[in-house]
Design a protein around this motif. Structure first.
Motif, PDB file in Angstrom:
ATOM      1  N   ALA A   1      42.793  -5.884  69.462  1.00 29.70           N
ATOM      2  CA  ALA A   1      42.129  -6.821  70.580  1.00 29.70           C
ATOM      3  C   ALA A   1      40.832  -6.568  71.814  1.00 29.70           C
ATOM      4  CB  ALA A   1      43.498  -7.320  71.399  1.00 29.70           C
ATOM      5  N   ARG A   2      40.716  -4.740  71.424  1.00 36.37           N
ATOM      6  CA  ARG A   2      39.412  -5.053  72.030  1.00 36.37           C
ATOM      7  C   ARG A   2      38.437  -4.538  71.474  1.00 36.37           C
ATOM      8  NH1 ARG A   2      43.766  -0.268  74.267  1.00 36.37           N
ATOM      9  NH2 ARG A   2      42.682   0.916  72.129  1.00 36.37           N
ATOM     10  N   LEU A   3      38.639  -4.420  70.091  1.00 38.86           N
ATOM     11  CA  LEU A   3      37.255  -3.958  69.328  1.00 38.86           C
ATOM     12  C   LEU A   3      37.906  -3.893  67.953  1.00 38.86           C
ATOM     13  CD1 LEU A   3      34.641  -1.413  69.737  1.00 38.86           C
ATOM     14  CD2 LEU A   3      35.636  -1.435  67.692  1.00 38.86           C
ATOM     15  N   SER A   4      37.838  -4.505  67.097  1.00 33.46           N
ATOM     16  CA  SER A   4      37.593  -4.278  65.432  1.00 33.46           C
ATOM     17  C   SER A   4      36.818  -4.404  64.831  1.00 33.46           C
ATOM     18  CB  SER A   4      38.102  -6.220  64.929  1.00 33.46           C
ATOM     19  OG  SER A   4      37.327  -7.493  65.208  1.00 33.46           O
ATOM     20  N   VAL A   5      36.595  -4.363  63.664  1.00 32.63           N
ATOM     21  CA  VAL A   5      35.118  -3.865  62.408  1.00 32.63           C
ATOM     22  C   VAL A   5      35.420  -5.085  61.541  1.00 32.63           C
ATOM     23  CG1 VAL A   5      34.260  -2.377  60.735  1.00 32.63           C
ATOM     24  CG2 VAL A   5      34.587  -1.808  63.428  1.00 32.63           C
ATOM     25  N   GLN A   6      34.219  -5.789  61.667  1.00 31.32           N
ATOM     26  CA  GLN A   6      34.647  -6.785  60.516  1.00 31.32           C
ATOM     27  C   GLN A   6      33.670  -6.545  59.443  1.00 31.32           C
ATOM     28  OE1 GLN A   6      34.356 -10.560  63.111  1.00 31.32           O
ATOM     29  NE2 GLN A   6      35.933  -9.651  64.167  1.00 31.32           N
TER      30      GLN A   6
ATOM     31  N   ALA B   1      41.872  13.398  74.761  1.00 32.14           N
ATOM     32  CA  ALA B   1      43.264  14.261  74.046  1.00 32.14           C
ATOM     33  C   ALA B   1      44.868  12.937  74.574  1.00 32.14           C
ATOM     34  CB  ALA B   1      43.841  15.253  74.178  1.00 32.14           C
ATOM     35  N   ASP B   2      44.066  13.074  75.816  1.00 29.27           N
ATOM     36  CA  ASP B   2      45.072  12.823  77.685  1.00 29.27           C
ATOM     37  C   ASP B   2      44.883  11.449  77.815  1.00 29.27           C
ATOM     38  OD1 ASP B   2      47.030  14.231  77.165  1.00 29.27           O
ATOM     39  OD2 ASP B   2      45.955  15.670  78.060  1.00 29.27           O
ATOM     40  N   HIS B   3      43.766  10.696  76.707  1.00 25.99           N
ATOM     41  CA  HIS B   3      42.893   9.106  77.787  1.00 25.99           C
ATOM     42  C   HIS B   3      44.151   8.103  77.379  1.00 25.99           C
ATOM     43  CE1 HIS B   3      40.452   6.119  78.334  1.00 25.99           C
ATOM     44  NE2 HIS B   3      39.314   6.816  78.456  1.00 25.99           N
ATOM     45  N   PRO B   4      44.417   7.233  78.755  1.00 28.30           N
ATOM     46  CA  PRO B   4      46.034   6.159  79.343  1.00 28.30           C
ATOM     47  C   PRO B   4      45.429   5.628  77.511  1.00 28.30           C
ATOM     48  CG  PRO B   4      44.234   6.385  80.736  1.00 28.30           C
ATOM     49  CD  PRO B   4      43.767   7.917  80.462  1.00 28.30           C
ATOM     50  N   VAL B   5      46.393   4.597  77.328  1.00 28.99           N
ATOM     51  CA  VAL B   5      46.251   3.872  76.602  1.00 28.99           C
ATOM     52  C   VAL B   5      45.866   2.500  77.266  1.00 28.99           C
ATOM     53  CG1 VAL B   5      47.006   2.611  74.105  1.00 28.99           C
ATOM     54  CG2 VAL B   5      47.084   5.459  74.619  1.00 28.99           C
ATOM     55  N   THR B   6      44.805   1.687  77.006  1.00 35.91           N
ATOM     56  CA  THR B   6      45.414   0.509  77.531  1.00 35.91           C
ATOM     57  C   THR B   6      46.235  -0.540  77.011  1.00 35.91           C
ATOM     58  OG1 THR B   6      43.158  -0.480  76.972  1.00 35.91           O
ATOM     59  CG2 THR B   6      43.104   1.164  78.711  1.00 35.91           C
ATOM     60  N   PRO B   7      46.539  -2.091  77.454  1.00 34.29           N
ATOM     61  CA  PRO B   7      47.039  -2.713  77.305  1.00 34.29           C
ATOM     62  C   PRO B   7      46.756  -3.827  75.513  1.00 34.29           C
ATOM     63  CG  PRO B   7      47.592  -3.835  79.595  1.00 34.29           C
ATOM     64  CD  PRO B   7      46.193  -2.126  79.168  1.00 34.29           C
ATOM     65  N   ALA B   8      47.158  -4.303  74.878  1.00 36.28           N
ATOM     66  CA  ALA B   8      46.652  -5.010  74.123  1.00 36.28           C
ATOM     67  C   ALA B   8      46.030  -4.401  72.679  1.00 36.28           C
ATOM     68  CB  ALA B   8      45.540  -6.173  74.850  1.00 36.28           C
ATOM     69  N   THR B   9      47.326  -3.133  72.465  1.00 35.94           N
ATOM     70  CA  THR B   9      45.984  -1.838  71.448  1.00 35.94           C
ATOM     71  C   THR B   9      47.210  -2.271  70.378  1.00 35.94           C
ATOM     72  OG1 THR B   9      48.076  -0.724  72.226  1.00 35.94           O
ATOM     73  CG2 THR B   9      45.881  -0.762  73.335  1.00 35.94           C
ATOM     74  N   GLU B  10      48.050  -3.278  69.739  1.00 33.70           N
ATOM     75  CA  GLU B  10      48.610  -4.071  68.342  1.00 33.70           C
ATOM     76  C   GLU B  10      47.831  -4.041  67.751  1.00 33.70           C
ATOM     77  OE1 GLU B  10      50.911  -7.091  66.065  1.00 33.70           O
ATOM     78  OE2 GLU B  10      50.321  -7.540  68.559  1.00 33.70           O
ATOM     79  N   PHE B  11      47.492  -3.244  65.844  1.00 34.17           N
ATOM     80  CA  PHE B  11      46.365  -3.522  64.952  1.00 34.17           C
ATOM     81  C   PHE B  11      46.822  -4.709  65.008  1.00 34.17           C
ATOM     82  CE2 PHE B  11      45.513  -2.089  61.131  1.00 34.17           C
ATOM     83  CZ  PHE B  11      44.446  -1.494  61.148  1.00 34.17           C
ATOM     84  N   LEU B  12      45.619  -4.676  64.456  1.00 32.19           N
ATOM     85  CA  LEU B  12      45.421  -6.332  63.943  1.00 32.19           C
ATOM     86  C   LEU B  12      44.885  -5.688  62.285  1.00 32.19           C
ATOM     87  CD1 LEU B  12      44.851  -8.525  66.918  1.00 32.19           C
ATOM     88  CD2 LEU B  12      46.614  -8.340  65.815  1.00 32.19           C
ATOM     89  N   ARG B  13      45.442  -6.319  61.470  1.00 31.06           N
ATOM     90  CA  ARG B  13      44.609  -6.193  59.954  1.00 31.06           C
ATOM     91  C   ARG B  13      44.432  -7.543  59.201  1.00 31.06           C
ATOM     92  NH1 ARG B  13      42.935  -2.306  56.617  1.00 31.06           N
ATOM     93  NH2 ARG B  13      44.063  -0.700  57.556  1.00 31.06           N
TER      94      ARG B  13
END
Length: 349
Positions: A84-89, A29-41
């Motif tokens: 940018a961290r992880l995507s499902v394709q 719940a309080d996990h820090p959000v790392t950079p490069a988290t812009e959602f991409l679709r």
């Protein structure tokens, strides 16, 4: 496993999500959000086989892609969602496709619901088996040949996976080398599929919060680390490039075989470098000759064993011989030069 998002059509255009979505533990719940988290679709589809080939070659930074139709009408469809961290394709290609991927640092796990792929890379050949997940070789060139297929992919940024793996192995963030030939157990495979089904809706939903997506991505990486055997390899970041990939193979070979009586000629053969080229590249990038680099790796392994050993039970001579040091006098001198203390002083700590 459920069929959640196993075809491109099932990656939705929009799905609200919150940190309380199923599969995200309260601990995040309080996990820090790392950079490069812009959602991409993204998604694309059509029935032009040459257009599909060009688009895939460009999006994958590939070379020499060739495609030919199979029986029936040709069609393709691809979709990706994440960040940018992880995507499902997911993808469908109703034709034969082959080409070369010259270089990628990302870690990629794939599975085929239909069709198959064969991959040739410097250390061997891989062929998909049914719907069983498999890993694509990283930081090396490989060629592939696919039959008409439908598949799923998880693509993971190298730094993201390596930082998570570092929490497992207890050392600094390092390159992770998976066993590409390993066959997952039924238990590990079921665990992977369950996590994949649980977290995919969160990863692919544009409405997911950054914390929820990060938590879901972390769980999926941890499941992957449980699925295949792996080891961390301490190779300098400076040689993890396309230009120095053969030198990196040489360094990895040294780490994997440091307890064996290997020679500089063995290292050259394993890396595909001429002995003189190996000597020059190691001197330039690692500041040591092949035999010097091998000695350094062995000394580091000795130190690890001595620090974890018990005085009175662990013998310095046995540890030294385990790492191929035959002359104990020269070994002790080299150890002092590297660590500033005698081996027995390390053991007594």
């Amino acid at each position: 496993m459920t069929d959640t998002y196993t075809t491109p059509e099932q990656i939705p255009e929009d799905r609200p999500a919150t940190p309380a979505d199923p599969g995200v533990p309260a601990a995040f719940a309080d996990h820090p959000v790392t950079p490069a988290t812009e959602f991409l679709r993204g998604s694309w589809s059509g029935d032009d086989i040459d257009g599909a080939r060009r688009q895939l070659e460009e999006s994958l930074d590939g070379r020499q892609f060739r495609a030919r139709p199979a029986s029936g009408d040709f069609a393709y469809r691809f979709a990706t969602a994440g960040d940018a961290r992880l995507s499902v394709q997911t993808g469908t290609f109703r034709g034969h496709l082959q080409g070369v991927i010259p270089w990628s640092r990302d870690y990629v796990v794939s599975w085929f619901q239909a069709g198959s792929v064969t991959i040739d890379y410097p250390r061997g050949q891989l062929t998909s088996v049914g719907a069983r997940p498999f890993l694509t070789p990283t930081e090396t060139s490989f060629s592939f040949a696919m039959t008409p297929h439908r598949h799923g992919i998880v693509q993971i940024d190298a730094t993201f996976l390596e930082d998570i793996a570092a929490e497992r192995h207890g050392g600094p963030s390092q390159r992770i080398v998976f066993d590409y030939d390993a066959v997952p157990s039924d238990e590990d495979l079921a665990a992977w599929r369950k996590v994949l089904g649980d977290v995919t809706p969160i990863i692919v939903a544009e409405g997911s919060s950054g914390a929820a997506r990060l938590a879901a991505q972390t769980l999926l990486v941890l499941a992957l680390l449980d699925l295949f055997p792996w080891r961390a390899v301490d190779v300098p970041v400076a040689i993890r490039t396309e230009r120095t990939r053969r030198l990196r193979l040489a360094a990895e070979y040294v780490h994997a075989h440091a307890d064996e009586p290997i020679t500089s000629a063995d290292i050259a053969v394993a890396s595909g470098l001429h002995p003189r080229s190996l000597q020059a590249q190691m001197s330039e990038h690692l500041g040591a000759s092949p035999t010097g680099y091998l000695r350094t790796v062995r000394l580091d392994r000795v130190r690890q064993d001595l620090l974890s050993g018990r005085p009175g039970e662990t013998r310095v001579s046995e540890v030294a011989r385990r790492w191929c040091f035959g002359n104990l006098g020269r070994f002790s001198a080299s150890y002092v030069d590297r660590f500033g203390e005698l081996p027995r002083e390390t053991l007594a700590r």
